[in-house]
Design an enzyme around this catalytic site. Structure first.
Site, PDB file in Angstrom:
ATOM      1  N   CYS A 165      16.994   3.885  13.604  1.00  0.00           N
ATOM      2  CA  CYS A 165      18.168   3.047  14.171  1.00  0.00           C
ATOM      3  C   CYS A 165      18.031   1.531  14.263  1.00  0.00           C
ATOM      4  O   CYS A 165      19.075   0.937  14.593  1.00  0.00           O
ATOM      5  CB  CYS A 165      18.264   3.455  15.650  1.00  0.00           C
ATOM      6  SG  CYS A 165      18.179   5.316  15.799  1.00  0.00           S
ATOM      7  N   HIS A 305      22.016  -1.857  22.727  1.00  0.00           N
ATOM      8  CA  HIS A 305      21.643  -0.525  21.902  1.00  0.00           C
ATOM      9  C   HIS A 305      22.344   0.556  22.423  1.00  0.00           C
ATOM     10  O   HIS A 305      22.873   1.321  21.731  1.00  0.00           O
ATOM     11  CB  HIS A 305      20.108  -0.372  21.918  1.00  0.00           C
ATOM     12  CG  HIS A 305      19.560   0.832  20.829  1.00  0.00           C
ATOM     13  ND1 HIS A 305      19.981   0.888  19.542  1.00  0.00           N
ATOM     14  CD2 HIS A 305      18.961   1.757  21.333  1.00  0.00           C
ATOM     15  CE1 HIS A 305      19.522   1.793  19.171  1.00  0.00           C
ATOM     16  NE2 HIS A 305      18.901   2.538  20.185  1.00  0.00           N
ATOM     17  N   GLU A 316      16.519  -0.412  28.678  1.00  0.00           N
ATOM     18  CA  GLU A 316      17.327  -1.714  27.950  1.00  0.00           C
ATOM     19  C   GLU A 316      17.685  -2.396  29.046  1.00  0.00           C
ATOM     20  O   GLU A 316      17.433  -3.674  28.851  1.00  0.00           O
ATOM     21  CB  GLU A 316      18.162  -1.212  26.966  1.00  0.00           C
ATOM     22  CG  GLU A 316      19.034  -2.512  26.350  1.00  0.00           C
ATOM     23  CD  GLU A 316      19.801  -2.355  25.387  1.00  0.00           C
ATOM     24  OE1 GLU A 316      20.167  -2.927  24.471  1.00  0.00           O
ATOM     25  OE2 GLU A 316      20.327  -1.197  25.045  1.00  0.00           O
ATOM     26  N   LYS A 337      28.782   1.783  20.832  1.00  0.00           N
ATOM     27  CA  LYS A 337      28.435   3.022  20.496  1.00  0.00           C
ATOM     28  C   LYS A 337      29.253   3.895  21.393  1.00  0.00           C
ATOM     29  O   LYS A 337      29.427   5.223  21.169  1.00  0.00           O
ATOM     30  CB  LYS A 337      27.031   3.425  20.666  1.00  0.00           C
ATOM     31  CG  LYS A 337      25.837   2.947  19.774  1.00  0.00           C
ATOM     32  CD  LYS A 337      24.657   3.415  19.963  1.00  0.00           C
ATOM     33  CE  LYS A 337      23.607   2.750  18.927  1.00  0.00           C
ATOM     34  NZ  LYS A 337      23.252   1.295  19.290  1.00  0.00           N
ATOM     35  N   HIS A 342      26.694   6.797  17.691  1.00  0.00           N
ATOM     36  CA  HIS A 342      25.540   6.467  17.105  1.00  0.00           C
ATOM     37  C   HIS A 342      25.208   6.546  15.594  1.00  0.00           C
ATOM     38  O   HIS A 342      24.931   7.663  15.287  1.00  0.00           O
ATOM     39  CB  HIS A 342      24.248   6.924  17.953  1.00  0.00           C
ATOM     40  CG  HIS A 342      22.896   5.975  17.590  1.00  0.00           C
ATOM     41  ND1 HIS A 342      22.790   5.228  16.837  1.00  0.00           N
ATOM     42  CD2 HIS A 342      21.643   6.311  18.267  1.00  0.00           C
ATOM     43  CE1 HIS A 342      21.550   4.769  16.732  1.00  0.00           C
ATOM     44  NE2 HIS A 342      20.934   5.383  17.645  1.00  0.00           N
ATOM     45  N   PHE A 401      13.708   5.056  16.732  1.00  0.00           N
ATOM     46  CA  PHE A 401      12.385   6.022  16.686  1.00  0.00           C
ATOM     47  C   PHE A 401      11.300   5.210  15.978  1.00  0.00           C
ATOM     48  O   PHE A 401      11.290   4.832  14.931  1.00  0.00           O
ATOM     49  CB  PHE A 401      12.959   7.376  16.137  1.00  0.00           C
ATOM     50  CG  PHE A 401      13.995   8.377  16.830  1.00  0.00           C
ATOM     51  CD1 PHE A 401      14.355   8.006  18.100  1.00  0.00           C
ATOM     52  CD2 PHE A 401      13.868   9.642  16.427  1.00  0.00           C
ATOM     53  CE1 PHE A 401      15.137   8.909  18.821  1.00  0.00           C
ATOM     54  CE2 PHE A 401      14.872  10.367  17.093  1.00  0.00           C
ATOM     55  CZ  PHE A 401      15.278  10.068  18.350  1.00  0.00           C
TER      56      PHE A 401
END
Length: 418
Positions: A165, A305, A316, A337, A342, A401
């Site tokens: 991502c 994010h 975050e 998002k 996403h 990830f």
């Protein structure tokens, strides 16, 4: 003096619309791109909705015969690159178009998952001799960059970055460094993804990462909300034309923004979960601030994010509080998002574009569906409606990830004297 990097072109394919104008209009309206999955029959799946790119037709840009030999993620990238090149006045045949000097760093987190599952079915049902000769060149994640080079005749440095991502952010990071090192004057950079398919949705369902709010898909992506239950998978592409400042000025290019700096780090913690205290995110943001040469108080807006997951959003938030200290309470933070879903390998590039357009329009993108703010997420997340506010400098986070972290910082073109 280090070379300064500016953005002279923007191209978008997104669940909120095709083209940068439609994308920004969707963000300003607080629109959701989520809806029932149409790209395959999702009846057997726990999640039956996604943020799909609607009404996509590549034929005005890509020859139909060639298009059939490309996966959807590659088509997205070429269409977005076409818009970005035209926006930068670097379309093939235009004055100043020197294709041998233009590079490409465009990645995909997953690549051609659809063609992979399709050809696996052919293999098991009909045998290896029936596998398509186009299988491998359609599937590999670097092929979007390769096909852009072929389509537009671009002969500069050309490769793909793959970091889940964070792919789009790291692609822009690498492009910045290539230009600063003198290896290119102009680079198309960003990310592309099209993983709304059987294996994509099924795989993320197996991880229990996706929202299953099937009765209310448009309300499912709800970053920082107490009632969030996972992310909504999206698709699309975001492409920037990055250019050395003096090169852009010499050809009279319109400058959208300056890319002040970039940071990267690793969580070194877990294959999917972020560090709970956001240690990798802290290092990434601090590295970007150092690279940009800006104080934390200069940041006006953070595009988080913000995936709408239980562990990611608080981590975050904690990281932002550590990095920005008391200034965190004056910051505007939001997650686009909530509207796009996403978009995986394309997410960071689309969110970088949202930051750039926020500085252009002095408008904060909202976090929609923020109805019951999680007490652990205690920043100002621009709830539900876009908000007019001066935005000189914007920061964009992306975490992938594997613990891959990326942070980009953009500013108005006149923020520093040009």
């Amino acid at each position: 003096m280090r070379k300064r990097i500016v953005v002279t072109g923007i191209g978008v394919v997104s669940p909120l619309g095709i083209g940068r104008k439609a994308f920004w209009e969707g963000i300003c309206a607080g629109a959701s791109g989520a809806g029932p999955i149409t790209l395959f029959d999702p009846e057997a799946y726990a999640t039956k909705f996604a943020c799909e790119v609607k009404n996509f037709n590549p034929s005005p840009v890509i020859d139909p015969k060639e298009s059939r030999r490309m996966e959807r993620f590659t088509q997205f990238a070429i269409v977005a690159a076409h818009e970005a090149l035209h926006d930068a006045s670097l379309a093939p045949g235009s004055d100043g178009f020197k294709p041998e000097d233009i590079g490409v760093t465009i990645g995909s987190g997953i690549g051609g998952m659809h063609v992979f599952e399709e050809q696996c079915k052919i293999l098991f049902e009909r045998g290896p001799r029936k596998i398509s000769p186009f299988f491998v060149p359609m599937m590999i994640p670097d092929i979007a960059a390769g096909q852009i080079s072929i389509t537009f005749g671009l002969g500069g440095p050309n490769f793909a970055v793959v970091s889940a991502c964070s792919t789009g952010g790291h692609s822009i990071h690498v492009a910045m460094r290539l230009i600063q090192s003198g290896e290119a004057d102009v680079i198309l950079a960003g990310g592309t993804e099209a993983a709304v398919n059987h294996m994509g949705v099924g795989g993320f369902n197996a991880l229990k990462a996706l929202s299953t709010r099937n009765d209310e898909p448009q309300r499912a992506s709800r970053p920082f909300d107490r009632d969030r239950d996972g992310f909504v998978i999206g698709e699309g592409a975001g492409i920037l034309v990055l250019e050395e400042l003096e090169h852009a000025k010499a050809r009279g290019a319109r400058i959208h923004a300056e890319l002040l700096g970039s940071g990267a780090s690793a969580d070194a913690y877990h294959i999917t979960a972020p560090h709970p205290q956001g240690e990798g995110a802290i290092r990434s943001m601090r590295a970007a601030l150092r690279d940009a040469g800006v104080d934390k108080e200069e940041i006006d807006y953070i595009n988080a994010h913000g995936t709408s997951t239980d562990v990611g959003d608080p981590a975050e938030t904690r990281a932002i509080r550590v990095v920005f200290e008391s200034h965190a309470d004056r910051l505007a933070v939001s997650s686009t998002k909530s509207m796009t879903g996403h978009c995986l390998g394309a997410a960071a590039a689309l969110e970088a574009i949202a930051c750039i357009m926020a500085t252009q329009h002095d408008l904060l993108p909202p976090t929609i569906n923020l109805e019951n703010q999680d007490p652990e997420c205690d920043l100002y997340y621009v709830p539900n409606k876009a908000e007019p506010r001066r935005v000189d400098v914007a920061l964009s986070n992306a975490f992938g990830f594997g613990g891959h972290n990326s942070t980009l910082i953009f500013a108005k073109p006149d923020y520093r004297k040009m």
